[in-house]
Write an enzyme that holds these catalytic residues in place. Structure first.
Site, PDB file in Angstrom:
ATOM      1  N   PHE A   1      -6.850  -3.324  -3.957  1.00  0.00           N
ATOM      2  CA  PHE A   1      -7.875  -3.160  -2.334  1.00  0.00           C
ATOM      3  C   PHE A   1      -6.452  -4.130  -2.012  1.00  0.00           C
ATOM      4  CE2 PHE A   1      -6.005  -7.478  -5.170  1.00  0.00           C
ATOM      5  CZ  PHE A   1      -5.731  -8.264  -3.306  1.00  0.00           C
TER       6      PHE A   1
ATOM      7  N   LYS B   1     -11.969   6.576  -6.289  1.00  0.00           N
ATOM      8  CA  LYS B   1     -12.670   5.471  -6.060  1.00  0.00           C
ATOM      9  C   LYS B   1     -11.968   4.093  -5.537  1.00  0.00           C
ATOM     10  CE  LYS B   1     -13.243   2.009  -8.365  1.00  0.00           C
ATOM     11  NZ  LYS B   1     -13.001   1.270  -7.490  1.00  0.00           N
TER      12      LYS B   1
ATOM     13  N   GLU C   1     -13.890  -1.545  -4.388  1.00  0.00           N
ATOM     14  CA  GLU C   1     -15.004  -1.997  -3.974  1.00  0.00           C
ATOM     15  C   GLU C   1     -15.017  -3.192  -2.826  1.00  0.00           C
ATOM     16  OE1 GLU C   1     -13.772  -2.016  -6.638  1.00  0.00           O
ATOM     17  OE2 GLU C   1     -15.009  -4.245  -7.259  1.00  0.00           O
TER      18      GLU C   1
ATOM     19  N   SER D   1      -3.651  -3.870 -11.366  1.00  0.00           N
ATOM     20  CA  SER D   1      -2.563  -5.312 -12.700  1.00  0.00           C
ATOM     21  C   SER D   1      -2.228  -4.329 -13.660  1.00  0.00           C
ATOM     22  CB  SER D   1      -3.457  -5.588 -12.435  1.00  0.00           C
ATOM     23  OG  SER D   1      -4.511  -6.064 -13.126  1.00  0.00           O
TER      24      SER D   1
ATOM     25  N   CYS E   1       2.158  -4.957  -4.444  1.00  0.00           N
ATOM     26  CA  CYS E   1       3.513  -5.002  -5.518  1.00  0.00           C
ATOM     27  C   CYS E   1       4.942  -4.381  -5.815  1.00  0.00           C
ATOM     28  CB  CYS E   1       2.777  -3.765  -6.782  1.00  0.00           C
ATOM     29  SG  CYS E   1       3.315  -2.000  -5.816  1.00  0.00           S
TER      30      CYS E   1
ATOM     31  N   GLU F   1       2.477 -12.553 -12.220  1.00  0.00           N
ATOM     32  CA  GLU F   1       2.407 -11.468 -11.081  1.00  0.00           C
ATOM     33  C   GLU F   1       1.196 -12.954 -10.351  1.00  0.00           C
ATOM     34  OE1 GLU F   1       0.768  -8.136 -10.881  1.00  0.00           O
ATOM     35  OE2 GLU F   1       1.999  -7.584  -8.621  1.00  0.00           O
TER      36      GLU F   1
END
Lengths: 500, 500, 500, 500
Positions: free
Chosen positions: A150, A174, A177, A227, A282, A384
């Site tokens: 995302f 993909k 969402e 992740s 990240c 994280e």
């Protein structure tokens, strides 16, 4: 009525029809801005089949001709930049100027893909033996998939599919969402740019869709960014199913500040690198290692002063420095980390909790947070957080700082602030991290280099985008050729042949 | 008393002391020629620890200095070539001239490794942004492992460790327990060439040792060559344990013979490619696809004539064309395949069973075997036999031949015999195989290209030896560097940065 | 009043003011269509000074930012394609569809230049010695010049300056004074695309301007395309003045037709390659070598049939196959060659002289001309005619054909027509020609390869455009770097140092 | 009787027979140690003819096989290192340990040449158009020549011919007539290593021999290293005669010492770089630019102290730091420079004149000489002295230092001493010099990079040894290939073809 987002298959939007809709929220307001259909298994399969059907013709299209699509796509992305950034900001929450930076990076990946005729060159060797030539070709794999996060809804897909399709593959994407609309819109632009139907397909979905992609035998390779736990699971599953995979995971990026660093620069750099995009990057700097208490004390003062003036608010207002977190759930996760820091006795200098943005009271806003005197065993150091939380540790010398970095689970990015050539060289050489900055807080490689972390920040051997992506998205074919003379008689050779 | 072979750890031979000894047979005589110790878990761990201890100093050694070891090793391999070939032949059974060919190929991998200073060059970009430079370095991984098969006991290890250690890694090799002596001897030569203790270690063992290597967290990468089921299992397990892995598996290599091919050449080429080393090569031609019955009939006649004159016998006699199979068990496996061919109604033209070599009555000798009119459903076509069994299918045209190849499980090597440029280009382009020969029956890439099959012949994305091995045995580190002016004040940047 | 064309300096058109105007003719009509000013020495110097002034800032612009100009230029060239082709056709005479082909090739050079960030990468070596790193940078030269011929007025300039300026140089272009308008217009488009003033300058002129460029000490390098005598003179003069130089000259390109060639294809290919653009291409096929009289007789019949149907006429009419020659003087030169062929007893099969095109009676039209039974000593074989004259020689075998090619003064392009892989390989290996086609009559390398002939077709060591152009337009700077420890004491070293 | 040295042609020594002998002196003693024959024109021609005769077979030898000679040559050079160094030292005068350093560098060029199979790879592009492939091959030129200087009698020839012949060329070397014996002996070793007769030939001579090489039409390319006036003349003459040429000339290498530099290191580095090999190196540091008087004063003191302890004496005594100059004439030239420095009012700190070495009273010994407060207009600053004379200028800041360097005629090497990353980056970027050191006083690129200066230190576009040498010693051949379908009918194309 809420707009409903479906899939993009075979060159066109496919409106929702399978009934499984989930809400997309605007994180700045907390309101539902769209609904997105989770593709059924049949729909995912349809996307794969479409990509497979498009493969032979696309594979046979000369790379220089494929590249024309990329040239036009670059134009269209620039032309529609405002709309794309608005979609990013609305669904992700990041401030428009930050969305612009993201898109610009994505466009640079398209620019790189324009150079594919040069990049796909194989190696040719005349006379590997008497009258024998050899060369290699880098041929496409077939249908490949990308699964993207995302936090960079436009850029990370552009890390993957432009390179993949320019290598001659067809693609099923993909996206997250949580904010799929920019990726879907860009797929439409690709079609407008002349990409043949079926070469790029976008399906929305959750774990079911991901599993479908990982289990399908047509899919040859999977690129993932997300992740670390998910990256690891995807890498294992893809590998188990005989696919090549590159899975990029999480990070805990440390900045070392040396006593000779220009602190004004450092503070400015850290503010952007720690709190930009609300820390949901990240490559965000989430740990600062102050070498010596003098540096630590000064940073503490200056950072907390800067945090005061940081403007947090809705993504659509370009005067803001920082927008909301992606979701209510994630807000809670980050807030819990702050609480754990307090309870583990870190020194909470700036507390971002309890922030309320006028006119956006339901937005997922968390203010910039700073901890000092953090210790390596604390959760806020180990894990994280993916939020606007910067933790500072004091270290006595540079070696201690490098040791901390090298002992950490992650190895994505890092930065050293110094003026000293020797310190920089030692750091670059020794640090167990994939992307290293010297006075560059976010050392994201430019598009013509490749992106990737070390240790548990990346599973796989080839990095994302840039030269490594060309190798990842192709298969090497080695050809050895010899043309016999008609009348030549040769004895059989039962020994293992040596050409030279 | 039988010589007992142990391990090679930390620069020296370690005599057996753990008690778990297994027999090594000379396949030409059936007699036990040595015993080899299966290393205990502690011994394997010791090898890994030794390699890890040697890593920092070796990593810091300049590549040009590392290369000096390779230059000397090349000399020593040439100097001790007779001894190495004798060891290969004695334990594997292949004829000495064939062992020489194998060793020569291995030496070429050492030659390639001598060029590592050139091969390790990273890419440097000046001005990726104003005053910002970027470059990448290819740094070693740490300790890596190689697991190698019986069929090329000297060459396949040399595919791996010279490249790996020249990249700065340290290495643990587990050769085949059936014929480990040449690899062990070469490790001694490497030490003599100046390789520091611990950089290369050899442990003997079976599945337990392999599992230890795959499960150990120090090992960063695994290279494997063997059968497809084991390759697949190793790839999965290594991937599951977070290691990078390249696992090369089995093959069923087809040769297509076109009507315009020079049949004398073809027959000579096929005899060597099918029966050399008793067919125990992953690049052996085991299927011939005759395009048209005219070609098929002619090949049948000529091949069977040649088979008659093929001289089968002990590996130590250089006048032989072909030696024994590796073991009694494997002899039985191959014989069973022949039986299955007969029972599935293939046309057995030459039957290698029942061969007895005078003076070597206990050797595992099987004569050259030829089937004609084989059908795609038969086991002798579907499965890798790894013996001196060539099966011929008749096909009406080249497209049918290409289709057969592309539908087969394996995609290692293949060859087209023709004089026609168009046919060759179409074949190279379309065939789903990693190593393609045009009039070259065993298109093993030379050492400065890379070796790898497609489909279920290779798991992983990078091929063995050559340029791909440099990428496999290194991690990319991307550096972005900027030197601040002392007096420059810069505003914080909260947007995602774009250098350009 | 006739339009007067001046110079393009510092980002803008400079109207004629020095008074030295010469006529530009439309070769299809013979009429004057424009006048172009021959720049005075002061004007040429001004262009050089302007380029020099623009150099420091342009050099410091990151390559990725420079590339943005190229991306936009590609768009503008496509957008203004009709106008550019009209200018080409009007001043050069070539048919519009041919101008389109030329422009397309030029655009491909711009596409290549877009990839410059990748192409400019230097090589980085870590640890060339203990703690010592080395890398190279490819830095721009400064001001470079291009001198281009009439026959590709848009394309050849685009071979040069896009690559040169993307490497960070600034440029002075001197196009042909016969058809300068397309190059001038494209310079305007470059400015519109965002190229800073002074980076690209265009001066018109004759030998005086050329000499000025060759003698000026600011100019660092010269790229030239033209006839061999001029190329040679320019190469010598540039070299004498300490400049690097690549000077591409003339050609006499032979096609060999083997007995197994598909004659329909050959005839079609030869018609285009010999007569396209009226033969005024350095890659035109002007000699056909028929291997065997059977091939020769068949070609003679078919080519002469095709010549009959060839449509010659004004460049503006897209239904034409071939337009006029460039000038009346050149018409006379070509006609004289035909006459010399006849007088030296070549067999004139088709005579293009005496052609009159209705409505264009003053155009410089010469019909397609074919000689058979030409001998090596004849002028029409020895000399470059640069007109629609194809000469056929009969040779007994391929070796004779290769010998003829290798003995000829020129070595630009050549082609072999065959189906035979062995013949092709032998030809490629042995022929002393820089650009070799197999069944490709005009083997002009694509933009990501490089263009250049051998022997007296090119003076210099690096070829035009593609990868070689990056090397030609840059200087290699080798850096060796070591950072001392503060307290390290080192003994002086009086021996010559060896890093490793 | 004095040993007489002849030529090396066709794989063997050719004893003097043409009568034109000149003396070779041992500079340490002043005595004649050998005589060398100046080859007659016929002899030079014979060498060229021999090289030409050897070319076709050598060109057809696979590069991997050619490389075997280099592998063996490396061994032989190491094995005979003492003898080679003795020859160098005896004829050149440099101390043995320095000769060893020279030879080691030469061996590294041989190591690089061993990697030629990798380095010669061309670029292969599949599908440059529909069904069309393209690639390039780097083919040898033919016979090439090298002309080398006295100061590195073993190394500079090894920069040239190993790379040249590994590219497939044959070679004629003309070493310095002052110290030819090491090059001749190495040619014998090459023959022993298996180099076929005629591939490498050595002729001795003076300007007549050089002119012969430059005028001969067989010679395709010339590599030269020497002084700038000769380099320029050779470049012009070679260019005029249609040869490619790289001609490396003189130098005046500046070291900048910044106030933050570690002066102990600097002094040690400068002593070796200025006085090693008696300053007769094109990479010697001959100018030191002290940034600030504090640095200048300190350097003056420390350098003069070090000069006191410098041990000057015969080359054969390894305890010496510095040997004699090459000749009596050169001694006088250098002494005259010192006198001119004094008369132009430079501050003579250490005066090397009047040195007498006990036991070697006739040797050409000149002690280390240091000038301070030198001004840019003085001859000792403007000219290359090529002796043990270091001149120091005081500059107020780094920019002044860079300006001085950039305004100087030469641009070979330079070095910056600092700890500051920013200063280093600025220096590297801005300095107009081909080889740049940061804290590396003699930044001679390692063998896998390339060597070359800028400005009047190099004529030509490609640098010596390393990757550039591969391009210099080869011609690019671009192949475009398409295989027609038998039944395909294609229309003629009269437009300029665009593959994509």
């Amino acid at each position: 009525m809420t707009t409903q987002v479906g899939q993009f298959i075979n060159g066109q939007q496919v409106a929702p029809q399978d009934g499984n809709l989930i809400d997309i929220h605007n994180p700045s307001t907390g309101a539902v801005c769209r609904q997105v259909e989770m593709a059924s298994s049949a729909r995912v399969q349809h996307a794969i089949d479409t990509a497979q059907a498009a493969f032979p013709a696309w594979r046979a299209t000369p790379p220089a001709k494929r590249a024309q699509v990329m040239f036009r796509l670059k134009q269209l992305l620039e032309q529609h930049s405002d709309k794309i950034c608005a979609l990013i900001s609305e669904e992700h929450g990041k401030v428009l100027h930050d969305a612009k930076g993201e898109l610009q990076r994505g466009i640079e990946n398209v620019e790189f893909a324009c150079g594919m005729p040069q990049l796909l060159k194989g190696e040719h060797s005349k006379d590997v033996g008497p009258g024998i030539d050899a060369w290699c070709e880098f041929q496409p794999l077939g249908v490949v998939a990308g699964i993207t996060p995302f936090n960079f809804p436009a850029m990370v897909p552009l890390w993957m599919w432009p390179s993949a399709i320019m290598c001659g593959n067809t693609f099923v994407l993909k996206p997250s969402e949580k904010d799929p609309s920019s990726a879907l819109f860009i797929a439409e632009l690709a079609a407008e740019a002349g990409l043949p139907p079926g070469v790029l397909n976008v399906v929305n979905g959750d774990k079911a869709a991901v599993d479908h992609l990982l289990e399908d035998s047509t899919i040859q390779a999977v690129s993932f960014v997300g992740s670390t736990p998910v990256a690891e699971a995807i890498y294992k599953k893809a590998s188990e199913n005989g696919k090549r995979c590159q899975a990029l995971g999480g990070a805990k990026n440390h900045a070392i500040v040396m006593p000779d660093a220009d602190l004004d620069n450092v503070v400015n750099a850290l503010m952007g690198a720690a709190y930009g995009s609300c820390g949901e990057r990240c490559m965000a700097i989430s740990v600062v290692l102050a070498v010596g208490d003098e540096v630590g004390d000064a940073l503490r003062v200056r950072l907390s002063q800067q945090v005061e003036t940081l403007k947090v608010g809705a993504g659509c207002d370009n005067s803001n420095d920082m927008g909301p977190l992606i979701s209510e759930a994630h807000y809670q996760t980050v807030a819990n980390f702050i609480e754990s820091g307090v309870s583990q006795e870190a020194d909470l200098v700036c507390d971002g909790r309890g922030l309320s943005v006028e006119g956006y009271e339901n937005g997922y806003f968390l203010g910039a947070t700073l901890f000092d005197h953090v210790k390596p065993h604390m959760d806020i150091y180990q894990k994280e957080i993916f939020g606007p939380v910067l933790v500072m540790l004091r270290v006595p010398d540079m070696q201690s700082a490098v040791n901390l970095i090298n002992e950490h689970e992650y190895g994505n990015g890092t930065c050293l602030f110094t003026r000293d050539g020797e310190a920089a060289r030692y750091f670059i050489d020794q640090v167990q991290v994939g992307m290293v900055g010297v006075n560059v807080p976010l050392p994201v490689p430019v598009s013509y280099h490749s992106f990737g972390g070390w240790k548990r920040s990346l599973f796989g051997d080839l990095h994302a985008y840039g030269p490594d992506s060309v190798r990842f998205y192709t298969r090497r074919k080695a050809v050895t050729q010899r043309w016999p003379s008609a009348n030549l008689r040769e004895g059989s050779q039962f020994s293992f042949p040596s050409h030279s």
